[in-house]
Design a protein around this motif. Structure first.
Motif, PDB file in Angstrom:
ATOM      1  N   LEU A   1       0.847  -1.194   0.000  1.00  0.00           N
ATOM      2  CA  LEU A   1       0.000   0.000   0.000  1.00  0.00           C
ATOM      3  C   LEU A   1       0.882   1.242   0.000  1.00  0.00           C
ATOM      4  N   PRO A   2       0.782   2.087  -1.023  1.00  0.00           N
ATOM      5  CA  PRO A   2       1.631   3.285  -1.098  1.00  0.00           C
ATOM      6  C   PRO A   2       1.132   4.446  -0.234  1.00  0.00           C
ATOM      7  N   GLY A   3       0.016   4.265   0.435  1.00  0.00           N
ATOM      8  CA  GLY A   3      -0.555   5.331   1.256  1.00  0.00           C
ATOM      9  C   GLY A   3      -1.700   4.801   2.093  1.00  0.00           C
ATOM     10  N   LYS A   4      -2.570   5.685   2.561  1.00  0.00           N
ATOM     11  CA  LYS A   4      -3.715   5.283   3.369  1.00  0.00           C
ATOM     12  C   LYS A   4      -4.763   4.613   2.483  1.00  0.00           C
ATOM     13  N   ALA A   5      -5.149   3.420   2.857  1.00  0.00           N
ATOM     14  CA  ALA A   5      -6.103   2.648   2.057  1.00  0.00           C
ATOM     15  C   ALA A   5      -7.529   2.921   2.493  1.00  0.00           C
ATOM     16  N   SER A   6      -8.428   2.939   1.524  1.00  0.00           N
ATOM     17  CA  SER A   6      -9.846   3.155   1.808  1.00  0.00           C
ATOM     18  C   SER A   6     -10.686   2.180   1.005  1.00  0.00           C
ATOM     19  N   CYS A   7     -11.717   1.623   1.652  1.00  0.00           N
ATOM     20  CA  CYS A   7     -12.619   0.684   0.991  1.00  0.00           C
ATOM     21  C   CYS A   7     -14.063   1.171   1.066  1.00  0.00           C
TER      22      CYS A   7
END
Length: 248
Positions: A202-208
């Motif tokens: 993950l290159p940053g903050k993940a959101s689903c």
């Protein structure tokens, strides 16, 4: 032998000769590039259907291990040279082409044809109770049926609507994901296989987030490799449309 039934035979013959002359002239002016383009385009046009069949129930091809789902369309060519198979939405053929295509895309079409081991040719057939088969026609040897996509063997059908967790835990899919991992030069970039997206890192903050609901959640899965350490993949899964992982 051509028989002219009109009383204006001379006029008809002269018109035909003129047409042939014009056609030959046109062919002489055609550039090699154009000729090659026309040839390639012709090979991509499917055979005209002599008979179309839509499956009303799943069809298991025991000898091939392929199960065709309901609503699969079969197009039997008029000359019985091949059968084109079109899968309904949400399904894909699993094609043995990982070394050629880095990111396999959904494959909804395949072709069934019969190879003759001797001289002549075989013809294809489909009988609801028996499935796909070959007829000898004028083949002097044996006939062998085969499912292919652009020359590559088709192994089975994948249900893309069954959920990502079941999709990614499939051993064959994991093997293809491992091949992508080994060939990837940017582990933080978005990956894709048969239209299903995921990440190695993950290159940053993940959101689903999925339309403001909590139905779409972030999941991780460990995948083992034969000659190196295992790795993880990240993806979003849940019972809602548009459940995709976004990175901020």
């Amino acid at each position: 032998m051509i028989i002219y039934k009109t009383t204006f035979m001379k006029t008809t013959v002269m018109s035909a000769l003129c047409g042939i002359i014009l056609l030959v002239a046109c062919k002489k002016k055609e550039t090699p590039v154009l000729a090659e383009t026309v040839k390639q385009a012709a090979t991509e046009i499917p055979s005209e259907c002599g008979q179309e069949i839509i499956l009303a129930k799943p069809k298991l091809l025991k000898e091939k291990g392929i199960e065709l789902p309901v609503a699969t369309k079969l197009c039997l060519a008029k000359d019985h040279s091949e059968i084109t198979i079109e899968l309904p939405k949400g399904y894909s053929f699993d094609v043995n082409e990982t070394s050629v295509q880095a990111k396999p895309l959904p494959v909804t079409f395949a072709t069934y044809h019969c190879n003759c081991s001797g001289g002549g040719a075989c013809q294809v057939t489909f009988i609801d109770e028996l499935g796909f088969g070959c007829m000898h026609s004028n083949c002097t040897g044996g006939c062998t049926g085969e499912f292919t996509y652009k020359g590559y063997s088709v192994n089975r059908v994948i249900n893309l609507s069954q959920g990502k967790e079941k999709f990614f835990t499939d051993p064959i899919i994991q093997k293809k994901v491992a091949a992508q991992f080994a060939n990837s030069t940017d582990k933080k970039s978005r990956q894709e296989i048969y239209g299903v997206s995921y990440y190695f890192e993950l290159p940053g903050k993940a959101s689903c987030d999925c339309e403001g609901t909590k139905a779409c959640v972030l999941k991780t899965l460990g995948i083992a490799m034969e000659k190196s350490a295992s790795f993880k993949i990240y993806y979003c899964d849940g019972p809602c449309n548009g459940c995709e992982l976004t990175v901020n």
